[in-house]
Design an enzyme around this catalytic site. Structure first.
Site, PDB file in Angstrom:
ATOM      1  N   THR A  29     -56.514 -53.318  18.626  1.00 59.68           N
ATOM      2  CA  THR A  29     -57.138 -52.313  19.481  1.00 59.68           C
ATOM      3  C   THR A  29     -58.312 -52.904  20.259  1.00 59.68           C
ATOM      4  O   THR A  29     -58.914 -53.893  19.822  1.00 59.68           O
ATOM      5  CB  THR A  29     -57.643 -51.151  18.590  1.00 59.68           C
ATOM      6  OG1 THR A  29     -58.521 -50.330  19.345  1.00 59.68           O
ATOM      7  CG2 THR A  29     -58.426 -51.661  17.387  1.00 59.68           C
ATOM      8  N   TYR A  86     -62.770 -47.984  10.912  1.00 58.94           N
ATOM      9  CA  TYR A  86     -61.459 -48.326  11.489  1.00 58.94           C
ATOM     10  C   TYR A  86     -61.546 -49.616  12.293  1.00 58.94           C
ATOM     11  O   TYR A  86     -60.799 -50.578  12.054  1.00 58.94           O
ATOM     12  CB  TYR A  86     -60.950 -47.175  12.372  1.00 58.94           C
ATOM     13  CG  TYR A  86     -59.808 -47.595  13.281  1.00 58.94           C
ATOM     14  CD1 TYR A  86     -58.560 -47.927  12.756  1.00 58.94           C
ATOM     15  CD2 TYR A  86     -59.979 -47.669  14.673  1.00 58.94           C
ATOM     16  CE1 TYR A  86     -57.516 -48.337  13.591  1.00 58.94           C
ATOM     17  CE2 TYR A  86     -58.942 -48.070  15.497  1.00 58.94           C
ATOM     18  CZ  TYR A  86     -57.710 -48.403  14.958  1.00 58.94           C
ATOM     19  OH  TYR A  86     -56.685 -48.813  15.783  1.00 58.94           O
ATOM     20  N   LYS A 139     -59.838 -53.384  11.656  1.00 56.09           N
ATOM     21  CA  LYS A 139     -58.930 -54.038  12.614  1.00 56.09           C
ATOM     22  C   LYS A 139     -59.515 -55.394  13.043  1.00 56.09           C
ATOM     23  O   LYS A 139     -58.785 -56.367  13.186  1.00 56.09           O
ATOM     24  CB  LYS A 139     -58.706 -53.146  13.838  1.00 56.09           C
ATOM     25  CG  LYS A 139     -57.874 -51.901  13.587  1.00 56.09           C
ATOM     26  CD  LYS A 139     -56.452 -52.186  13.131  1.00 56.09           C
ATOM     27  CE  LYS A 139     -55.602 -52.807  14.207  1.00 56.09           C
ATOM     28  NZ  LYS A 139     -54.176 -52.916  13.747  1.00 56.09           N
TER      29      LYS A 139
HETATM   30  P1  NAD Z   1     -49.934 -44.451  13.476  1.00 58.10           P
HETATM   31  O1  NAD Z   1     -51.004 -44.037  12.520  1.00 58.10           O
HETATM   32  O2  NAD Z   1     -49.286 -43.432  14.330  1.00 58.10           O
HETATM   33  O3  NAD Z   1     -48.753 -45.182  12.685  1.00 58.10           O
HETATM   34  C1  NAD Z   1     -48.998 -46.126  11.676  1.00 58.10           C
HETATM   35  C2  NAD Z   1     -47.683 -46.377  10.942  1.00 58.10           C
HETATM   36  O4  NAD Z   1     -47.940 -47.372   9.933  1.00 58.10           O
HETATM   37  C3  NAD Z   1     -47.153 -45.134  10.213  1.00 58.10           C
HETATM   38  O5  NAD Z   1     -45.761 -45.019  10.402  1.00 58.10           O
HETATM   39  C4  NAD Z   1     -47.495 -45.429   8.747  1.00 58.10           C
HETATM   40  O6  NAD Z   1     -46.592 -44.821   7.820  1.00 58.10           O
HETATM   41  C5  NAD Z   1     -47.398 -46.944   8.693  1.00 58.10           C
HETATM   42  N1  NAD Z   1     -48.213 -47.503   7.594  1.00 58.10           N
HETATM   43  C6  NAD Z   1     -49.491 -47.163   7.278  1.00 58.10           C
HETATM   44  N2  NAD Z   1     -49.875 -47.862   6.203  1.00 58.10           N
HETATM   45  C7  NAD Z   1     -48.845 -48.683   5.860  1.00 58.10           C
HETATM   46  C8  NAD Z   1     -48.659 -49.655   4.843  1.00 58.10           C
HETATM   47  N3  NAD Z   1     -49.622 -49.917   3.953  1.00 58.10           N
HETATM   48  N4  NAD Z   1     -47.470 -50.317   4.780  1.00 58.10           N
HETATM   49  C9  NAD Z   1     -46.472 -50.037   5.680  1.00 58.10           C
HETATM   50  N5  NAD Z   1     -46.594 -49.101   6.644  1.00 58.10           N
HETATM   51  C10 NAD Z   1     -47.777 -48.440   6.734  1.00 58.10           C
HETATM   52  O7  NAD Z   1     -50.586 -45.617  14.341  1.00 58.10           O
HETATM   53  P2  NAD Z   1     -50.320 -45.988  15.869  1.00 58.10           P
HETATM   54  O8  NAD Z   1     -51.208 -45.157  16.713  1.00 58.10           O
HETATM   55  O9  NAD Z   1     -48.872 -46.025  16.115  1.00 58.10           O
HETATM   56  O10 NAD Z   1     -50.901 -47.469  15.899  1.00 58.10           O
HETATM   57  C11 NAD Z   1     -50.064 -48.594  15.620  1.00 58.10           C
HETATM   58  C12 NAD Z   1     -50.894 -49.864  15.715  1.00 58.10           C
HETATM   59  O11 NAD Z   1     -51.430 -49.987  17.029  1.00 58.10           O
HETATM   60  C13 NAD Z   1     -52.079 -49.904  14.763  1.00 58.10           C
HETATM   61  O12 NAD Z   1     -52.198 -51.203  14.269  1.00 58.10           O
HETATM   62  C14 NAD Z   1     -53.262 -49.532  15.637  1.00 58.10           C
HETATM   63  O13 NAD Z   1     -54.436 -50.119  15.152  1.00 58.10           O
HETATM   64  C15 NAD Z   1     -52.836 -50.130  16.962  1.00 58.10           C
HETATM   65  N6  NAD Z   1     -53.370 -49.477  18.169  1.00 58.10           N
HETATM   66  C16 NAD Z   1     -53.272 -48.132  18.324  1.00 58.10           C
HETATM   67  C17 NAD Z   1     -53.740 -47.544  19.504  1.00 58.10           C
HETATM   68  C18 NAD Z   1     -53.604 -46.058  19.766  1.00 58.10           C
HETATM   69  O14 NAD Z   1     -54.138 -45.562  20.766  1.00 58.10           O
HETATM   70  N7  NAD Z   1     -52.889 -45.298  18.938  1.00 58.10           N
HETATM   71  C19 NAD Z   1     -54.339 -48.330  20.487  1.00 58.10           C
HETATM   72  C20 NAD Z   1     -54.432 -49.716  20.277  1.00 58.10           C
HETATM   73  C21 NAD Z   1     -53.936 -50.279  19.117  1.00 58.10           C
END
Ligand code: NAD
Length: 351
Positions: free
Chosen positions: A133, A159, A163
């Site tokens: 992120t 958070y 990360k």
């Molecule tokens: P989300 O919370 O919607 O999904 C996370 C997924 O990871 C879920 O399906 C959950 O069941 C799974 N998970 C959680 N803990 C786990 C574990 N210990 N083992 C296996 N699976 C596990 O998150 P998202 O918004 O889809 O984000 C995905 C990635 O992208 C993350 O790494 C986040 O930091 C990054 N990110 C998100 C955004 C955003 O705006 N949402 C922006 C930039 C980066």
């Protein structure tokens, strides 16, 4: 490619899985612990596709990860699994350290053990893509230049600190062991299948239901908003073309204040489904701010755009229109989640 993808039932992971199945010939082993944030429905037709396999496992379980590498012999890893909601990290940081830091460490160790035993050609072409992120860079003031790959880390929330720690581990495994990793740092995403605790789905759903629309502080906090399908396309380009040791800062060049975001949702919903009681902006309520709320995130995506030959296709108005229409069309999905897991009137503005 055979891709081992973690977190593929989450918001962004499921968009990547759908894109891999619809637009490429790659196969994907989707490793997900199925936390509250996961939804198999979000996989759509990929759920039963022959190039997709769902495995329920915890990325922090090293033995389970080692077995998965041995069984599926991936050519690339896309690591998205994480705890991702800033407000939850303030209330309960332990699971963020466990999944985001310990989990990334376990996955790196499993990947390193498997990769070291490959033949030279497979070792050279293997890729470990860590998805992160822009929140690791801290907060910008109004006049500051946007974040780039060179911006120093300055995470402020549990958070973003977890990360940032995972990003450092991934790069250390490259420098120390030669594991062919790269990192993408992306700005805020929005779009279909977004869990209804984050700002855009929460406001959209509340507006559909005629409830109050809570906005933190005075609504001036700014984010650069990227439509999730554009992000999925960028991530797949990155896993196909990414150079080991590189970082790609991905953004949409669509900065908006939280208040502008909420006003846009109201305007689009008024247009798609007029409310006899009047414009939805009447439902906006300013509420006390999140502790340590970062003021502004924005990405200068020039390097990623040039090296991946990619650019966000949706401007904010078009992306919001598609998103609001999607929430109107998928009320069964979010109503069931709200009944089951929604912990009261929670807010989100971040990933
Ligand atoms: P989300 O919370 O919607 O999904 C996370 C997924 O990871 C879920 O399906 C959950 O069941 C799974 N998970 C959680 N803990 C786990 C574990 N210990 N083992 C296996 N699976 C596990 O998150 P998202 O918004 O889809 O984000 C995905 C990635 O992208 C993350 O790494 C986040 O930091 C990054 N990110 C998100 C955004 C955003 O705006 N949402 C922006 C930039 C980066």
């Amino acid at each position: 490619m055979r891709i081992l993808l973690t977190g593929g039932c989450g918001f962004i992971g499921s968009a990547v899985v759908r894109h891999l199945i619809r637009a490429t010939a790659h196969s994907v082993v989707n490793v997900d612990r199925m936390t509250y944030a996961a939804s198999e429905d979000a996989l759509e037709e990929a759920r039963t596709h022959e190039r997709h396999t769902l495995v329920r496992a915890d990325v922090a379980d090293l033995a389970a990860m080692q077995r998965l590498f041995a069984e599926h012999r991936p050519e690339a890893v896309m690591h998205l699994a994480a705890e991702s909601h800033v407000d939850r990290s303030i209330d309960g940081p332990a699971v963020f350290i466990q999944t985001n830091v310990v989990g990334t460490f376990a996955l790196l160790e499993a990947a390193r053990g498997y990769w070291s035993a490959l033949d030279a050609a497979s070792r050279a072409s293997f890729r470990f893509h860590h998805i992160s992120t822009d929140e690791v860079f801290g907060a910008l003031g109004d006049g500051d230049a946007p974040f780039t790959e060179a911006t120093p880390y300055d995470p402020r929330s549990p958070y973003s600190a977890s990360k940032a720690a995972s990003d450092h581990l991934v790069r250390a495994w490259h420098h120390t062991y030669g594991l062919p990793v790269f990192v993408t740092n992306t700005t805020n995403n929005y779009g279909p299948w977004h869990f209804p605790e984050k700002l855009i789905p929460l406001v959209t759903i509340n507006a559909i239901e005629g409830r109050e629309l809570p906005v933190y502080g005075d609504g001036s906090n700014k984010r650069d908003w990227l439509f999730v399908e554009d992000h999925a396309e960028a991530l797949v380009r990155a896993v196909e073309q990414g150079v080991p040791g590189e970082t790609y800062a991905i953004g949409a060049r669509q900065p908006r204040s939280n208040l502008e975001v909420v006003q846009t949702i109201c305007r689009v919903l008024d247009d798609l489904r007029p409310d006899p009681a009047g414009p939805r902006e009447r439902l906006i309520r300013f509420v006390s701010d999140r502790p340590g709320h970062d003021f502004r995130y924005e990405i200068d995506a020039s390097h990623a755009e040039a090296s991946l030959a990619w650019r966000a296709a949706h401007d904010f108005d078009r992306g919001i229109r598609r998103t609001v229409q999607w929430y109107l069309d998928h009320q069964d999905w979010w109503r069931a989640i709200r009944r089951k897991t929604y912990p009261g009137q929670r807010l989100g503005t971040a990933a």
